[in-house]
Design an enzyme around this catalytic site. Sequence first.
Site, PDB file in Angstrom:
ATOM      1  N   GLY A  15     100.111  44.392  26.533  1.00  0.00           N
ATOM      2  CA  GLY A  15     100.515  43.445  25.408  1.00  0.00           C
ATOM      3  C   GLY A  15     101.989  43.694  25.023  1.00  0.00           C
ATOM      4  O   GLY A  15     102.567  44.734  25.188  1.00  0.00           O
ATOM      5  N   ARG A  29     121.632  49.180  30.766  1.00  0.00           N
ATOM      6  CA  ARG A  29     123.090  49.612  30.270  1.00  0.00           C
ATOM      7  C   ARG A  29     123.348  50.948  30.598  1.00  0.00           C
ATOM      8  O   ARG A  29     124.671  51.358  31.096  1.00  0.00           O
ATOM      9  CB  ARG A  29     123.475  49.028  28.955  1.00  0.00           C
ATOM     10  N   ARG A  76      98.563  42.065  32.349  1.00  0.00           N
ATOM     11  CA  ARG A  76      97.501  43.032  32.850  1.00  0.00           C
ATOM     12  C   ARG A  76      97.082  43.126  34.124  1.00  0.00           C
ATOM     13  O   ARG A  76      96.546  41.919  34.606  1.00  0.00           O
ATOM     14  CB  ARG A  76      96.532  43.313  31.670  1.00  0.00           C
ATOM     15  N   GLY A 108      97.262  52.350  29.280  1.00  0.00           N
ATOM     16  CA  GLY A 108      97.024  51.931  30.615  1.00  0.00           C
ATOM     17  C   GLY A 108      98.177  51.964  31.384  1.00  0.00           C
ATOM     18  O   GLY A 108      98.210  52.421  32.462  1.00  0.00           O
ATOM     19  N   THR A 129     104.060  49.394  22.217  1.00  0.00           N
ATOM     20  CA  THR A 129     102.883  48.545  21.635  1.00  0.00           C
ATOM     21  C   THR A 129     103.035  48.547  20.108  1.00  0.00           C
ATOM     22  O   THR A 129     103.126  49.497  19.617  1.00  0.00           O
ATOM     23  CB  THR A 129     101.549  49.272  22.143  1.00  0.00           C
ATOM     24  N   ASP A 133      99.326  53.507  19.019  1.00  0.00           N
ATOM     25  CA  ASP A 133      98.041  54.159  19.402  1.00  0.00           C
ATOM     26  C   ASP A 133      98.215  55.220  20.465  1.00  0.00           C
ATOM     27  O   ASP A 133      97.587  55.354  21.304  1.00  0.00           O
ATOM     28  CB  ASP A 133      96.948  53.206  19.569  1.00  0.00           C
ATOM     29  N   ARG A 158      98.656  36.897  -0.807  1.00  0.00           N
ATOM     30  CA  ARG A 158      98.312  37.290  -2.272  1.00  0.00           C
ATOM     31  C   ARG A 158      99.000  36.313  -3.154  1.00  0.00           C
ATOM     32  O   ARG A 158      97.997  36.128  -4.083  1.00  0.00           O
ATOM     33  CB  ARG A 158      99.190  38.779  -2.430  1.00  0.00           C
ATOM     34  N   ARG A 175      93.617  47.093  18.157  1.00  0.00           N
ATOM     35  CA  ARG A 175      92.657  47.436  19.098  1.00  0.00           C
ATOM     36  C   ARG A 175      91.637  48.449  18.273  1.00  0.00           C
ATOM     37  O   ARG A 175      91.214  48.115  17.601  1.00  0.00           O
ATOM     38  CB  ARG A 175      93.228  47.845  20.489  1.00  0.00           C
ATOM     39  N   LYS A 218      91.086  43.306 -12.960  1.00  0.00           N
ATOM     40  CA  LYS A 218      92.084  42.666 -11.672  1.00  0.00           C
ATOM     41  C   LYS A 218      91.329  41.363 -11.653  1.00  0.00           C
ATOM     42  O   LYS A 218      90.356  41.351 -11.492  1.00  0.00           O
ATOM     43  CB  LYS A 218      91.511  43.753 -10.350  1.00  0.00           C
ATOM     44  N   GLU A 227      91.233  45.470  13.127  1.00  0.00           N
ATOM     45  CA  GLU A 227      90.362  44.505  14.314  1.00  0.00           C
ATOM     46  C   GLU A 227      89.229  45.283  14.996  1.00  0.00           C
ATOM     47  O   GLU A 227      88.175  44.833  15.424  1.00  0.00           O
ATOM     48  CB  GLU A 227      91.159  43.950  15.415  1.00  0.00           C
ATOM     49  N   ARG A 248      88.070  34.092   0.974  1.00  0.00           N
ATOM     50  CA  ARG A 248      88.612  33.682   2.002  1.00  0.00           C
ATOM     51  C   ARG A 248      88.642  34.902   3.219  1.00  0.00           C
ATOM     52  O   ARG A 248      89.340  35.850   2.752  1.00  0.00           O
ATOM     53  CB  ARG A 248      89.924  32.906   1.688  1.00  0.00           C
TER      54      ARG A 248
END
Length: 324
Positions: A15, A29, A76, A108, A129, A133, A158, A175, A218, A227, A248
């Site tokens: 990615g 350079r 990939r 990877g 990345t 991670d 917000r 990921r 609040k 994710e 939402r």
Amino acid sequence: MAGNIRTIGVLTSGGDAPGMNPAIRAVVRVGAYHGLRVMGIKRGYNGLIHGEMDDLSPRDVSNILQRGGTILQTARCLEFKDEAGVRKGVEIAKVFGLDGLVVIGGDGSFRGARDLCKAGLPTIAVPGTIDNDIDCSEYTVGYDTCLNTVKDAVDKIRDTTASHERCSVIEVMGRAAGYIAVQAGIACGADVILVPEAEWSFDEDVLRPILEGKSKGKRHSIVIVAEGIGGVIEMAKEIEAKTGIESRATILGHVQRGGSPTVRDRVVASEMGGLAVELLLQGKQNRIVCMRDHVITDVDIDEGLAMKKTLPQQLISLVRKLAI
Ligand code: ADP
Ligand code: F6P
């Protein structure tokens, strides 16, 4: 050994991440500074296997420092996971006269770099990345730009969430890791964060804080979900059904991978790309350039891949404390 390094290649793999371009620029350079010929390889390991590469001069990398994505494109490449693919990569590298390679990507991509070294092509890996991670490195190129994009997006969400007195459930990338979610949670004042690194239950960790927040005055709430947890659309529906608070869901998606790299990403990418070249010149190979104790350094790829870093649990509890 160092005298044997005259031509090196650079590629981006996996990615893309903002800051890959400054890293490429630094390889070109710093290489040119030392009198090296540098070749840019297209589409990650695909380009290596198929001999898609061209010389990159210092002027060829003008005006890319501020650009997101990667001018070399990325891919990939499944073929490269096989021994035959790696052997082909080494053969093509020989044809083009490559004495060394810098690979910018995630873990990877690092496995591919290790395999190339074992097959005879000295390779150095640079962590690029947005997910942060990579276990042997405190920081990966692209993470800060991504966090700033998430911050801008969540701040905007917000605004409308507050106007409508709603609950917004927002999915961020990463990921299987929760680094983006936890830091975005702190930076954006989330009421709830859910990450794969911590156990959670819907009633205790989602409903309870939202309802308690409401009882303490609040009038809207922000839930950030990594994710690796997912399911934000269903979660928003369930929150609405169980609390009566209109809810939402937003999946931020690939907007998080784009944009002009921040100062931090430009500087870290330049340092890491530069060090990768210096390491090749010192005759080193099979190393990951990384950040440890805030210093840019390097570790052996096999050792680096075996390391484990953990998401600081105190950051997760800080989100909860700050949401009081
Ligand atoms: P991302 O996390 O975005 O997928 P990675 O840097 O992990 O990025 O890239 C994965 C890519 O690395 C694979 O698609 C493949 O082309 C390449 N790769 C090369 N060798 C290996 C390997 N042994 N295992 C996994 N990926 C490899
Ligand atoms: O590794 C970076 C990353 O953006 C992850 O956060 C995400 O899971 C994945 O790549 C998405 O990949 P793709 O570009 O194939 O949708």
